[in-house]
Design a protein around this motif. Structure first.
Motif, short mmCIF file in Angstrom:
data_model
loop_
_atom_site.label_atom_id
_atom_site.label_comp_id
_atom_site.label_asym_id
_atom_site.label_seq_id
_atom_site.Cartn_x
_atom_site.Cartn_y
_atom_site.Cartn_z
N ARG A 64 -2.22 -9.53 7.91
CA ARG A 64 -2.38 -8.37 7.04
C ARG A 64 -3.54 -7.54 7.55
O ARG A 64 -4.50 -8.08 8.09
N ARG A 65 -3.45 -6.23 7.38
CA ARG A 65 -4.56 -5.35 7.74
C ARG A 65 -5.50 -5.21 6.54
O ARG A 65 -5.07 -4.87 5.44
N ASP A 67 -6.38 -0.26 0.64
CA ASP A 67 -5.66 0.94 0.19
C ASP A 67 -4.78 0.64 -1.02
O ASP A 67 -4.66 1.48 -1.92
N GLU A 68 -4.20 -0.56 -1.08
CA GLU A 68 -3.41 -0.88 -2.27
C GLU A 68 -4.31 -0.98 -3.50
O GLU A 68 -3.93 -0.54 -4.59
N ASP A 89 -5.04 -1.98 4.74
CA ASP A 89 -3.88 -1.89 3.85
C ASP A 89 -4.18 -2.56 2.51
O ASP A 89 -3.80 -2.06 1.45
N ASN A 103 1.74 -6.48 1.86
CA ASN A 103 1.20 -5.90 3.10
C ASN A 103 1.21 -6.87 4.27
O ASN A 103 0.40 -6.76 5.19
N ALA A 109 0.82 -1.22 0.00
CA ALA A 109 0.00 0.00 0.00
C ALA A 109 0.85 1.26 0.00
O ALA A 109 0.47 2.27 -0.59
#
Length: 445
Positions: free
Chosen positions: A363-364, A370-371, A367, A352, A321
Protein backbone atom coordinates in the motif's frame (compact mmCIF):
# COMPACT_ATOMS: atom_id res chain seq x y z
CA UNK A 1 -34.84 -25.66 23.40
CA UNK A 2 -32.48 -26.70 20.58
CA UNK A 3 -29.07 -25.29 19.77
CA UNK A 4 -30.63 -23.62 16.73
CA UNK A 5 -33.03 -21.76 19.02
CA UNK A 6 -30.11 -20.39 21.05
CA UNK A 7 -27.86 -19.79 18.02
CA UNK A 8 -30.22 -19.31 15.05
CA UNK A 9 -27.32 -18.47 12.74
CA UNK A 10 -26.71 -22.23 12.39
CA UNK A 11 -29.73 -22.52 10.08
CA UNK A 12 -28.38 -19.89 7.63
CA UNK A 13 -25.67 -19.89 4.97
CA UNK A 14 -22.21 -19.08 6.36
CA UNK A 15 -19.46 -18.07 3.95
CA UNK A 16 -15.69 -18.10 4.55
CA UNK A 17 -15.87 -21.07 6.93
CA UNK A 18 -13.16 -23.78 6.95
CA UNK A 19 -14.02 -27.26 5.67
CA UNK A 20 -12.81 -29.49 8.48
CA UNK A 21 -12.27 -33.08 7.33
CA UNK A 22 -12.94 -34.50 10.83
CA UNK A 23 -16.25 -33.21 12.17
CA UNK A 24 -16.05 -35.33 15.32
CA UNK A 25 -12.72 -33.71 16.20
CA UNK A 26 -14.24 -30.28 15.57
CA UNK A 27 -17.19 -31.07 17.85
CA UNK A 28 -14.83 -32.21 20.60
CA UNK A 29 -12.78 -29.01 20.39
CA UNK A 30 -15.86 -26.79 20.44
CA UNK A 31 -17.25 -28.63 23.46
CA UNK A 32 -13.96 -28.04 25.26
CA UNK A 33 -13.84 -24.37 24.28
CA UNK A 34 -17.36 -23.88 25.59
CA UNK A 35 -16.10 -24.90 29.05
CA UNK A 36 -13.19 -22.42 29.07
CA UNK A 37 -13.27 -19.17 31.09
CA UNK A 38 -14.23 -15.96 29.26
CA UNK A 39 -11.43 -13.95 27.70
CA UNK A 40 -13.28 -10.69 28.44
CA UNK A 41 -16.22 -9.83 30.66
CA UNK A 42 -19.67 -8.59 29.81
CA UNK A 43 -19.21 -5.48 31.94
CA UNK A 44 -16.12 -4.54 29.94
CA UNK A 45 -18.10 -4.90 26.71
CA UNK A 46 -20.79 -2.64 28.17
CA UNK A 47 -18.15 -0.09 29.11
CA UNK A 48 -16.81 -0.05 25.55
CA UNK A 49 -20.35 0.36 24.24
CA UNK A 50 -20.65 3.47 26.44
CA UNK A 51 -17.37 4.82 25.10
CA UNK A 52 -18.50 4.24 21.51
CA UNK A 53 -21.77 5.99 22.29
CA UNK A 54 -19.68 9.09 23.01
CA UNK A 55 -18.02 8.62 19.60
CA UNK A 56 -21.43 8.39 17.92
CA UNK A 57 -22.44 11.64 19.62
CA UNK A 58 -19.26 13.38 18.43
CA UNK A 59 -17.68 13.48 21.90
CA UNK A 60 -14.79 11.02 21.38
CA UNK A 61 -12.52 9.54 18.71
CA UNK A 62 -11.53 5.91 18.06
CA UNK A 63 -8.04 4.63 17.38
CA UNK A 64 -8.30 0.98 16.34
CA UNK A 65 -5.23 -0.83 15.12
CA UNK A 66 -3.05 -3.89 15.04
CA UNK A 67 -1.90 -6.73 12.85
CA UNK A 68 -3.65 -7.76 9.67
CA UNK A 69 -3.55 -11.31 11.03
CA UNK A 70 -1.95 -12.26 14.31
CA UNK A 71 0.38 -15.24 14.37
CA UNK A 72 0.89 -17.78 17.11
CA UNK A 73 4.63 -17.17 17.04
CA UNK A 74 3.99 -13.44 17.58
CA UNK A 75 2.77 -13.93 21.13
CA UNK A 76 5.85 -12.52 22.85
CA UNK A 77 6.25 -9.72 25.34
CA UNK A 78 8.45 -7.76 22.93
CA UNK A 79 6.07 -7.99 19.97
CA UNK A 80 2.98 -7.10 22.00
CA UNK A 81 4.79 -4.31 23.86
CA UNK A 82 5.96 -2.70 20.59
CA UNK A 83 2.47 -2.80 19.10
CA UNK A 84 0.90 -1.38 22.26
CA UNK A 85 3.61 1.28 22.52
CA UNK A 86 2.87 2.48 18.98
CA UNK A 87 -0.88 2.68 19.62
CA UNK A 88 -0.35 4.57 22.88
CA UNK A 89 1.98 7.04 21.17
CA UNK A 90 -0.58 7.64 18.43
CA UNK A 91 -3.34 8.07 21.00
CA UNK A 92 -1.50 10.78 22.95
CA UNK A 93 -1.10 12.91 19.82
CA UNK A 94 -4.71 12.41 18.75
CA UNK A 95 -6.10 13.11 22.22
CA UNK A 96 -4.29 16.43 22.46
CA UNK A 97 -5.19 17.54 18.94
CA UNK A 98 -8.83 16.44 19.02
CA UNK A 99 -9.45 17.70 22.57
CA UNK A 100 -11.71 14.68 23.12
CA UNK A 101 -11.06 11.27 24.66
CA UNK A 102 -9.52 8.69 22.34
CA UNK A 103 -11.02 5.20 22.64
CA UNK A 104 -8.14 2.76 22.20
CA UNK A 105 -9.05 -0.57 20.59
CA UNK A 106 -6.55 -3.15 19.41
CA UNK A 107 -6.93 -5.55 16.50
CA UNK A 108 -5.52 -7.95 19.02
CA UNK A 109 -6.07 -11.17 21.00
CA UNK A 110 -8.31 -12.84 18.44
CA UNK A 111 -7.37 -11.62 14.94
CA UNK A 112 -6.01 -15.00 13.89
CA UNK A 113 -8.41 -15.65 11.00
CA UNK A 114 -8.65 -14.06 7.55
CA UNK A 115 -11.31 -14.14 4.84
CA UNK A 116 -9.89 -14.97 1.44
CA UNK A 117 -11.00 -14.23 -2.10
CA UNK A 118 -10.19 -17.79 -3.28
CA UNK A 119 -10.50 -21.18 -1.62
CA UNK A 120 -7.33 -22.60 -3.17
CA UNK A 121 -3.85 -21.43 -4.12
CA UNK A 122 -1.69 -22.79 -6.96
CA UNK A 123 2.09 -22.68 -7.09
CA UNK A 124 4.22 -24.41 -9.73
CA UNK A 125 1.27 -26.53 -10.78
CA UNK A 126 0.41 -27.61 -7.21
CA UNK A 127 -3.02 -26.60 -5.87
CA UNK A 128 -3.71 -26.54 -2.12
CA UNK A 129 -6.27 -24.94 0.20
CA UNK A 130 -5.54 -21.26 0.78
CA UNK A 131 -4.03 -20.12 4.07
CA UNK A 132 -6.86 -18.76 6.26
CA UNK A 133 -4.87 -17.66 9.29
CA UNK A 134 -3.14 -19.52 12.10
CA UNK A 135 -6.52 -20.35 13.66
CA UNK A 136 -7.35 -22.57 10.68
CA UNK A 137 -4.23 -23.93 8.97
CA UNK A 138 -0.51 -23.35 8.46
CA UNK A 139 1.21 -20.79 6.25
CA UNK A 140 3.67 -23.35 4.83
CA UNK A 141 2.72 -24.44 1.32
CA UNK A 142 2.42 -28.17 2.04
CA UNK A 143 -0.55 -30.47 1.90
CA UNK A 144 -0.24 -31.35 5.58
CA UNK A 145 0.04 -27.72 6.69
CA UNK A 146 -2.95 -26.48 4.70
CA UNK A 147 -5.49 -29.01 6.09
CA UNK A 148 -7.88 -27.14 8.47
CA UNK A 149 -7.15 -28.37 12.00
CA UNK A 150 -9.71 -27.72 14.79
CA UNK A 151 -6.97 -28.02 17.43
CA UNK A 152 -5.81 -24.62 16.20
CA UNK A 153 -8.99 -23.08 17.68
CA UNK A 154 -7.73 -24.03 21.14
CA UNK A 155 -4.34 -22.55 20.30
CA UNK A 156 -6.11 -19.33 19.26
CA UNK A 157 -7.89 -19.20 22.62
CA UNK A 158 -4.68 -19.71 24.60
CA UNK A 159 -2.72 -17.25 22.45
CA UNK A 160 -5.48 -14.67 22.94
CA UNK A 161 -5.50 -15.26 26.70
CA UNK A 162 -1.71 -14.80 26.89
CA UNK A 163 -1.92 -11.63 24.81
CA UNK A 164 -4.66 -10.12 26.94
CA UNK A 165 -2.73 -10.94 30.08
CA UNK A 166 0.28 -9.03 28.76
CA UNK A 167 -1.84 -6.10 27.55
CA UNK A 168 -3.52 -5.76 30.93
CA UNK A 169 -0.15 -5.87 32.68
CA UNK A 170 1.33 -3.20 30.41
CA UNK A 171 -1.68 -0.85 30.58
CA UNK A 172 -2.02 -0.95 34.37
CA UNK A 173 1.55 -1.53 35.53
CA UNK A 174 3.12 1.84 34.72
CA UNK A 175 4.25 1.17 31.15
CA UNK A 176 1.40 3.29 29.76
CA UNK A 177 2.18 6.39 31.89
CA UNK A 178 1.29 9.44 29.80
CA UNK A 179 4.57 11.22 30.54
CA UNK A 180 6.60 8.23 29.42
CA UNK A 181 4.58 7.84 26.23
CA UNK A 182 5.08 11.52 25.42
CA UNK A 183 8.83 11.11 25.96
CA UNK A 184 8.78 8.35 23.33
CA UNK A 185 7.03 10.75 20.95
CA UNK A 186 9.65 13.40 21.61
CA UNK A 187 12.31 10.87 20.56
CA UNK A 188 10.33 10.10 17.41
CA UNK A 189 9.97 13.78 16.48
CA UNK A 190 13.66 14.37 17.11
CA UNK A 191 14.77 11.45 14.94
CA UNK A 192 12.09 11.41 12.23
CA UNK A 193 12.87 12.87 8.79
CA UNK A 194 9.45 14.57 9.01
CA UNK A 195 9.96 15.54 12.66
CA UNK A 196 10.23 19.28 12.05
CA UNK A 197 6.63 19.32 10.88
CA UNK A 198 5.49 17.72 14.14
CA UNK A 199 7.74 19.68 16.48
CA UNK A 200 5.21 22.40 17.26
CA UNK A 201 2.50 19.96 18.32
CA UNK A 202 4.94 17.92 20.40
CA UNK A 203 6.11 21.13 22.12
CA UNK A 204 2.52 22.09 22.93
CA UNK A 205 1.94 18.71 24.59
CA UNK A 206 5.22 19.09 26.49
CA UNK A 207 4.16 22.53 27.80
CA UNK A 208 0.73 21.23 28.85
CA UNK A 209 2.29 18.35 30.80
CA UNK A 210 4.84 20.67 32.40
CA UNK A 211 2.07 23.04 33.50
CA UNK A 212 0.04 20.23 35.07
CA UNK A 213 3.14 18.90 36.80
CA UNK A 214 3.86 22.36 38.23
CA UNK A 215 0.31 22.48 39.55
CA UNK A 216 0.76 19.12 41.26
CA UNK A 217 -1.76 17.42 38.99
CA UNK A 218 -1.14 13.67 38.92
CA UNK A 219 -4.41 11.87 38.19
CA UNK A 220 -4.72 8.10 37.98
CA UNK A 221 -5.61 8.50 34.29
CA UNK A 222 -1.99 9.56 33.65
CA UNK A 223 -0.68 6.21 34.82
CA UNK A 224 -3.15 3.72 33.32
CA UNK A 225 -5.25 3.52 30.17
CA UNK A 226 -8.41 1.79 29.06
CA UNK A 227 -7.57 -0.58 26.23
CA UNK A 228 -10.03 -2.87 24.49
CA UNK A 229 -9.64 -5.89 22.23
CA UNK A 230 -11.41 -6.52 18.93
CA UNK A 231 -11.31 -8.88 15.97
CA UNK A 232 -13.36 -9.98 13.00
CA UNK A 233 -15.97 -12.53 14.11
CA UNK A 234 -15.17 -14.74 11.14
CA UNK A 235 -15.09 -18.32 12.47
CA UNK A 236 -18.62 -18.72 13.75
CA UNK A 237 -17.97 -22.06 15.45
CA UNK A 238 -15.28 -20.45 17.61
CA UNK A 239 -17.31 -17.32 18.34
CA UNK A 240 -20.36 -19.40 19.29
CA UNK A 241 -18.34 -21.61 21.63
CA UNK A 242 -17.25 -18.44 23.44
CA UNK A 243 -20.72 -16.90 23.58
CA UNK A 244 -22.15 -16.97 27.09
CA UNK A 245 -25.26 -15.76 28.92
CA UNK A 246 -24.45 -12.95 31.34
CA UNK A 247 -25.71 -13.75 34.84
CA UNK A 248 -26.59 -10.10 35.50
CA UNK A 249 -28.73 -9.41 32.48
CA UNK A 250 -29.55 -12.77 30.89
CA UNK A 251 -28.15 -11.42 27.59
CA UNK A 252 -25.70 -13.19 25.28
CA UNK A 253 -22.14 -11.86 25.02
CA UNK A 254 -19.32 -13.07 22.80
CA UNK A 255 -16.56 -13.22 25.41
CA UNK A 256 -13.77 -13.74 22.85
CA UNK A 257 -13.30 -9.95 22.58
CA UNK A 258 -14.82 -6.66 23.66
CA UNK A 259 -15.86 -5.67 20.13
CA UNK A 260 -16.28 -7.88 17.08
CA UNK A 261 -16.91 -6.86 13.51
CA UNK A 262 -18.45 -8.32 10.36
CA UNK A 263 -16.22 -8.11 7.32
CA UNK A 264 -16.98 -6.83 3.83
CA UNK A 265 -17.09 -10.40 2.52
CA UNK A 266 -19.49 -11.69 5.21
CA UNK A 267 -22.06 -8.91 5.66
CA UNK A 268 -24.75 -10.55 3.52
CA UNK A 269 -28.03 -9.44 5.06
CA UNK A 270 -29.66 -12.88 5.13
CA UNK A 271 -26.57 -14.89 6.10
CA UNK A 272 -25.15 -16.27 9.31
CA UNK A 273 -22.66 -13.58 10.33
CA UNK A 274 -25.25 -10.82 10.55
CA UNK A 275 -27.63 -13.17 12.39
CA UNK A 276 -24.91 -14.11 14.89
CA UNK A 277 -24.03 -10.46 15.58
CA UNK A 278 -27.70 -9.54 15.93
CA UNK A 279 -28.03 -11.83 18.94
CA UNK A 280 -25.07 -10.68 21.06
CA UNK A 281 -24.75 -7.56 23.19
CA UNK A 282 -21.16 -6.67 22.30
CA UNK A 283 -20.50 -3.50 20.35
CA UNK A 284 -20.64 -4.53 16.69
CA UNK A 285 -18.71 -3.16 13.73
CA UNK A 286 -19.48 -3.69 10.05
CA UNK A 287 -17.00 -3.09 7.23
CA UNK A 288 -18.56 -1.15 4.32
CA UNK A 289 -16.80 -1.23 0.95
CA UNK A 290 -17.39 0.93 -2.15
CA UNK A 291 -20.25 -1.26 -3.42
CA UNK A 292 -22.35 -0.65 -0.29
CA UNK A 293 -25.69 0.97 -1.03
CA UNK A 294 -27.62 3.23 1.31
CA UNK A 295 -30.32 0.55 1.48
CA UNK A 296 -27.68 -1.97 2.62
CA UNK A 297 -26.58 0.35 5.40
CA UNK A 298 -30.13 1.05 6.54
CA UNK A 299 -31.04 -2.64 6.58
CA UNK A 300 -27.91 -3.40 8.61
CA UNK A 301 -29.04 -0.80 11.15
CA UNK A 302 -32.52 -2.33 11.30
CA UNK A 303 -31.06 -5.78 11.92
CA UNK A 304 -28.17 -4.96 14.22
CA UNK A 305 -29.38 -1.84 16.01
CA UNK A 306 -33.20 -1.90 15.93
CA UNK A 307 -33.43 0.16 19.13
CA UNK A 308 -31.10 2.85 17.72
CA UNK A 309 -28.75 2.59 20.70
CA UNK A 310 -25.66 4.82 20.43
CA UNK A 311 -22.51 2.73 20.81
CA UNK A 312 -24.11 -0.46 19.58
CA UNK A 313 -23.14 -0.16 15.90
CA UNK A 314 -20.01 1.14 14.21
CA UNK A 315 -19.65 1.45 10.44
CA UNK A 316 -16.03 0.98 9.35
CA UNK A 317 -15.72 2.32 5.82
CA UNK A 318 -13.08 0.89 3.47
CA UNK A 319 -13.68 2.64 0.15
CA UNK A 320 -10.24 3.33 -1.31
CA UNK A 321 -8.73 6.77 -1.78
CA UNK A 322 -10.24 7.10 -5.24
CA UNK A 323 -13.80 6.27 -4.18
CA UNK A 324 -14.42 7.60 -0.69
CA UNK A 325 -15.38 11.14 -1.70
CA UNK A 326 -17.95 9.78 -4.16
CA UNK A 327 -19.48 6.92 -2.16
CA UNK A 328 -19.37 7.97 1.49
CA UNK A 329 -21.54 11.14 1.34
CA UNK A 330 -24.66 9.28 0.22
CA UNK A 331 -24.29 6.68 2.97
CA UNK A 332 -23.71 9.20 5.74
CA UNK A 333 -26.58 11.43 4.56
CA UNK A 334 -29.11 8.59 4.39
CA UNK A 335 -28.09 7.10 7.74
CA UNK A 336 -28.07 10.48 9.48
CA UNK A 337 -31.52 11.28 8.09
CA UNK A 338 -32.98 8.26 9.89
CA UNK A 339 -31.81 9.53 13.27
CA UNK A 340 -29.60 6.49 13.85
CA UNK A 341 -26.48 7.32 15.87
CA UNK A 342 -23.76 5.07 14.53
CA UNK A 343 -20.05 5.67 14.92
CA UNK A 344 -18.26 6.25 11.60
CA UNK A 345 -14.67 4.99 11.39
CA UNK A 346 -12.31 5.06 8.42
CA UNK A 347 -10.32 1.97 7.43
CA UNK A 348 -7.94 3.47 4.84
CA UNK A 349 -5.96 0.27 4.41
CA UNK A 350 -8.05 -2.36 2.64
CA UNK A 351 -9.22 -0.27 -0.30
CA UNK A 352 -5.68 0.75 -1.25
CA UNK A 353 -3.86 -2.56 -1.68
CA UNK A 354 -2.04 -3.42 -4.89
CA UNK A 355 0.66 -5.82 -6.05
CA UNK A 356 4.14 -4.45 -6.67
CA UNK A 357 6.22 -5.70 -9.59
CA UNK A 358 8.14 -7.83 -7.09
CA UNK A 359 4.94 -9.73 -6.32
CA UNK A 360 4.52 -8.25 -2.83
CA UNK A 361 1.11 -6.94 -1.81
CA UNK A 362 1.64 -3.37 -0.65
CA UNK A 363 0.00 0.00 0.00
CA UNK A 364 1.16 3.56 -0.60
CA UNK A 365 1.29 5.69 2.53
CA UNK A 366 0.02 8.65 0.48
CA UNK A 367 -3.07 6.68 -0.58
CA UNK A 368 -3.78 5.72 3.03
CA UNK A 369 -3.44 9.35 4.07
CA UNK A 370 -5.60 10.56 1.18
CA UNK A 371 -8.44 8.24 2.14
CA UNK A 372 -8.36 9.60 5.68
CA UNK A 373 -8.39 13.14 4.23
CA UNK A 374 -11.41 12.25 2.11
CA UNK A 375 -13.15 10.81 5.16
CA UNK A 376 -12.64 14.05 7.09
CA UNK A 377 -13.68 16.17 4.10
CA UNK A 378 -16.96 14.31 3.71
CA UNK A 379 -17.86 14.64 7.36
CA UNK A 380 -16.84 18.29 7.42
CA UNK A 381 -19.11 19.03 4.45
CA UNK A 382 -22.07 17.19 6.03
CA UNK A 383 -21.56 18.53 9.54
CA UNK A 384 -21.14 15.01 10.93
CA UNK A 385 -18.45 13.51 13.15
CA UNK A 386 -15.42 11.65 11.74
CA UNK A 387 -15.36 9.10 14.53
CA UNK A 388 -11.99 7.43 14.15
CA UNK A 389 -9.48 5.42 12.17
CA UNK A 390 -8.96 1.66 11.85
CA UNK A 391 -5.40 0.74 10.90
CA UNK A 392 -3.35 -2.34 10.08
CA UNK A 393 -0.05 -1.59 11.78
CA UNK A 394 2.81 -3.04 13.75
CA UNK A 395 5.29 -1.68 16.24
CA UNK A 396 8.12 -3.29 14.30
CA UNK A 397 10.30 -1.74 11.58
CA UNK A 398 8.88 -3.78 8.72
CA UNK A 399 9.01 -2.81 5.04
CA UNK A 400 5.51 -3.63 3.79
CA UNK A 401 3.95 -0.28 2.81
CA UNK A 402 5.58 2.27 0.50
CA UNK A 403 6.29 5.85 1.56
CA UNK A 404 6.10 7.72 4.85
CA UNK A 405 8.47 10.26 6.38
CA UNK A 406 11.19 7.66 6.80
CA UNK A 407 10.42 6.49 3.29
CA UNK A 408 10.13 2.86 2.28
CA UNK A 409 10.75 2.37 -1.45
CA UNK A 410 9.38 -0.36 -3.71
CA UNK A 411 12.83 -1.90 -3.89
CA UNK A 412 12.89 -2.11 -0.07
CA UNK A 413 9.81 -4.31 0.28
CA UNK A 414 11.73 -7.56 0.41
CA UNK A 415 13.98 -6.47 3.28
CA UNK A 416 11.53 -7.00 6.16
CA UNK A 417 8.29 -8.16 4.58
CA UNK A 418 6.94 -10.22 7.48
CA UNK A 419 3.14 -10.18 7.21
CA UNK A 420 1.39 -13.45 6.40
CA UNK A 421 -1.52 -11.63 4.73
CA UNK A 422 -1.88 -7.89 4.13
CA UNK A 423 0.82 -5.19 4.41
CA UNK A 424 0.98 -3.11 7.60
CA UNK A 425 2.26 0.35 8.43
CA UNK A 426 5.48 0.17 10.43
CA UNK A 427 6.03 2.13 13.63
CA UNK A 428 7.42 5.24 11.92
CA UNK A 429 4.64 5.34 9.31
CA UNK A 430 2.00 4.84 12.03
CA UNK A 431 3.29 7.78 14.05
CA UNK A 432 3.56 9.90 10.89
CA UNK A 433 -0.09 9.16 10.25
CA UNK A 434 -1.11 10.03 13.83
CA UNK A 435 0.49 13.49 13.61
CA UNK A 436 -1.05 14.11 10.18
CA UNK A 437 -4.51 13.00 11.33
CA UNK A 438 -4.10 15.27 14.34
CA UNK A 439 -3.54 18.17 11.94
CA UNK A 440 -6.69 17.19 10.02
CA UNK A 441 -8.74 17.03 13.18
CA UNK A 442 -7.55 20.46 14.25
CA UNK A 443 -8.40 22.00 10.90
CA UNK A 444 -11.89 20.52 11.08
CA UNK A 445 -12.70 21.69 14.60
Amino acid sequence: MTVNDVFPWRTLPAVQQPEYPDQDALHGVLTELASYPPLVFAGECDQLRDRLAAVARGEAFVLQGGDCAEAFDGVSAEHIRNKLKTLLQMAVVLTYAAKVPVVKIGRIAGQYSKPRSKNVETRDGVTLPVYRGDSVNGFEFTEESRVPDPERLKRMYHASASTLNLVRAFTTGGYADLRQVHAWNQDFVRNSPAGQRYERLAKEIDNALAFMNACGVDPEEFRTVEFYSSHEALLLDYETALTRTDSRTGKLYDVSGHMVWIGERTRQLDHAHVEFARNIRNPIGVKLGPTTSADDALTLIDKLDPEREPGRLTFITRMGAGRIRDVLPGLVEKVTATGAQVAWICDPMHGNTFEATSGHKTRRFDDVLDEVKGFFEVHRALGTHPGGVHMELTGDDVTECIGGGDEVFVDDLHQRYETACDPRLNRSQSLDLAFLVAEMYRSQS
